[in-house]
Design a protein around this motif. Structure first.
Motif, PDB file in Angstrom:
ATOM      1  N   ALA A  13       0.908  -1.247   0.083  1.00  0.00           N
ATOM      2  CA  ALA A  13       0.463  -0.062   0.217  1.00  0.00           C
ATOM      3  C   ALA A  13       0.954   1.605  -0.133  1.00  0.00           C
ATOM      4  N   LEU A  14       2.088   1.437   0.751  1.00  0.00           N
ATOM      5  CA  LEU A  14       3.027   3.067   0.407  1.00  0.00           C
ATOM      6  C   LEU A  14       3.220   3.398  -0.955  1.00  0.00           C
ATOM      7  N   PRO A  15       3.319   2.905  -1.635  1.00  0.00           N
ATOM      8  CA  PRO A  15       3.962   3.729  -3.323  1.00  0.00           C
ATOM      9  C   PRO A  15       2.150   3.903  -3.550  1.00  0.00           C
ATOM     10  N   CYS A  19       2.101   8.746  -3.209  1.00  0.00           N
ATOM     11  CA  CYS A  19       1.320   9.392  -4.682  1.00  0.00           C
ATOM     12  C   CYS A  19       0.496   9.591  -3.969  1.00  0.00           C
ATOM     13  N   PHE A  20      -0.595   9.338  -3.474  1.00  0.00           N
ATOM     14  CA  PHE A  20      -1.907  10.190  -2.947  1.00  0.00           C
ATOM     15  C   PHE A  20      -1.292  11.589  -1.884  1.00  0.00           C
ATOM     16  N   ALA A  21      -0.756  10.539  -1.176  1.00  0.00           N
ATOM     17  CA  ALA A  21       0.544  11.991  -0.557  1.00  0.00           C
ATOM     18  C   ALA A  21       1.125  13.379  -0.973  1.00  0.00           C
ATOM     19  N   ILE A  22       1.553  12.417  -2.203  1.00  0.00           N
ATOM     20  CA  ILE A  22       2.335  14.002  -2.627  1.00  0.00           C
ATOM     21  C   ILE A  22       1.324  14.854  -3.692  1.00  0.00           C
ATOM     22  N   ALA A  23       0.924  13.765  -4.317  1.00  0.00           N
ATOM     23  CA  ALA A  23      -0.123  14.313  -5.852  1.00  0.00           C
ATOM     24  C   ALA A  23      -1.379  15.020  -5.145  1.00  0.00           C
ATOM     25  N   PHE A  24      -2.405  14.919  -3.959  1.00  0.00           N
ATOM     26  CA  PHE A  24      -3.794  15.028  -3.806  1.00  0.00           C
ATOM     27  C   PHE A  24      -3.489  16.573  -2.041  1.00  0.00           C
TER      28      PHE A  24
END
Length: 280
Positions: A13-15, A19-24
């Motif tokens: 789940a980490l990737p 991505c969710f944290a960086i992009a949103f």
């Protein structure tokens, strides 16, 4: 197997979480923080508190854009879902060439918003030119032009979702209603509509959020003219942020309010329509 999945769940789940944290998540938090600053870049901000939010309501453009967007969204949600449901009903009756019709009706959804807006501007202006006017001569032309454009683009997509819902209705349920003497209206009201409530929930959510977030088509079709009377919320935020020097913080504050408004309306709609699913 189940224990292995649970053991390595965090690793897999980490990737996605990164991505969710960086992009949103991080941009959203930064956007909320910047809405309380006056800035031109993210490094030269000066804290102004609630001043940006106060300036939103000083200018009537935002209220005008909000009201225009609400009216447009209500009309487009009703017309798109009604048109899509009617088409779905027609194309689940075993007509010859059904798959070809489905493909044709779905294709407009594949065209980009800017291109679509330009195409419909040419078409609509071609009709209006006979009367010596254009789509930006009167706000009502722009309003109904946007409604027609949205219907043409989205009806086919929503139709596919309704078709899936209709085809998922149990044949035993339909046969039982027919044996009981149910006519077409009773069949539609008491059997088909309750059975496709999950599809109605999805389609209403998509058309509602798409209506509020509409930007490309608005920019290409009318660009808010005449006199910003056909400017929708997303375009108003864009013009505030990029079109007025020193108003970047105000534009960011508008974006925060816009996000909260759309989230609130969408969650309310989901709750209401899902309650109907339970009743059904």
């Amino acid at each position: 197997m189940q224990k292995s999945i649970q053991k390595y769940f965090a690793l897999f789940a980490l990737p996605g979480l990164l991505c969710f944290a960086i992009a949103f998540l991080i941009p959203m938090v930064m956007g909320i923080v910047l809405s309380f600053f006056k800035f031109t870049t993210v490094t030269d901000g000066v804290f102004v508190g609630w001043d940006n939010y106060r300036k939103i309501f000083i200018n009537a453009d935002f209220i005008s854009a909000l009201w225009f967007t609400i009216k447009f969204t209500i009309v487009s949600v009703v017309t798109i879902n009604l048109g899509a449901f009617i088409l779905a009903m027609l194309l689940t009756q075993g007509l010859r060439g059904t798959n070809i019709y489905r493909t044709i009706f779905f294709m407009p959804n594949l065209i980009g918003g800017i291109v679509l807006g330009w195409i419909w501007q040419v078409i609509i202006n071609g009709f209006l030119l006979k009367s010596g006017v254009t789509i930006v001569s009167d706000p009502k032309y722009g309003f109904w032009g946007l409604v027609v454009l949205m219907n043409w683009q989205n009806i086919g997509y929503m139709m596919v979702i309704y078709i899936a819902g209709i085809q998922n209705i149990s044949h035993d349920l339909i046969e039982a209603a027919q044996i009981d003497g149910a006519g077409r209206w009773i069949m539609l009201k008491s059997v088909i509509l309750p059975s496709v409530m999950p599809s109605i929930t999805i389609c209403t959510f998509l058309t509602l959020t798409n209506g509020f977030k509409l930007f490309d088509q608005n920019l290409a079709l009318t660009a808010g003219d005449p006199g910003k009377q056909t400017e929708m919320l997303a375009l108003n935020i864009f013009n505030t942020f990029y079109g007025r020097s020193g108003f970047e913080g105000v534009g960011q504050a508008k974006a925060v309010l816009f996000t909260i408004l759309v989230a609130f309306i969408a969650l309310t709609q989901l709750r209401l329509t899902r309650s109907k699913e339970v009743e059904a």
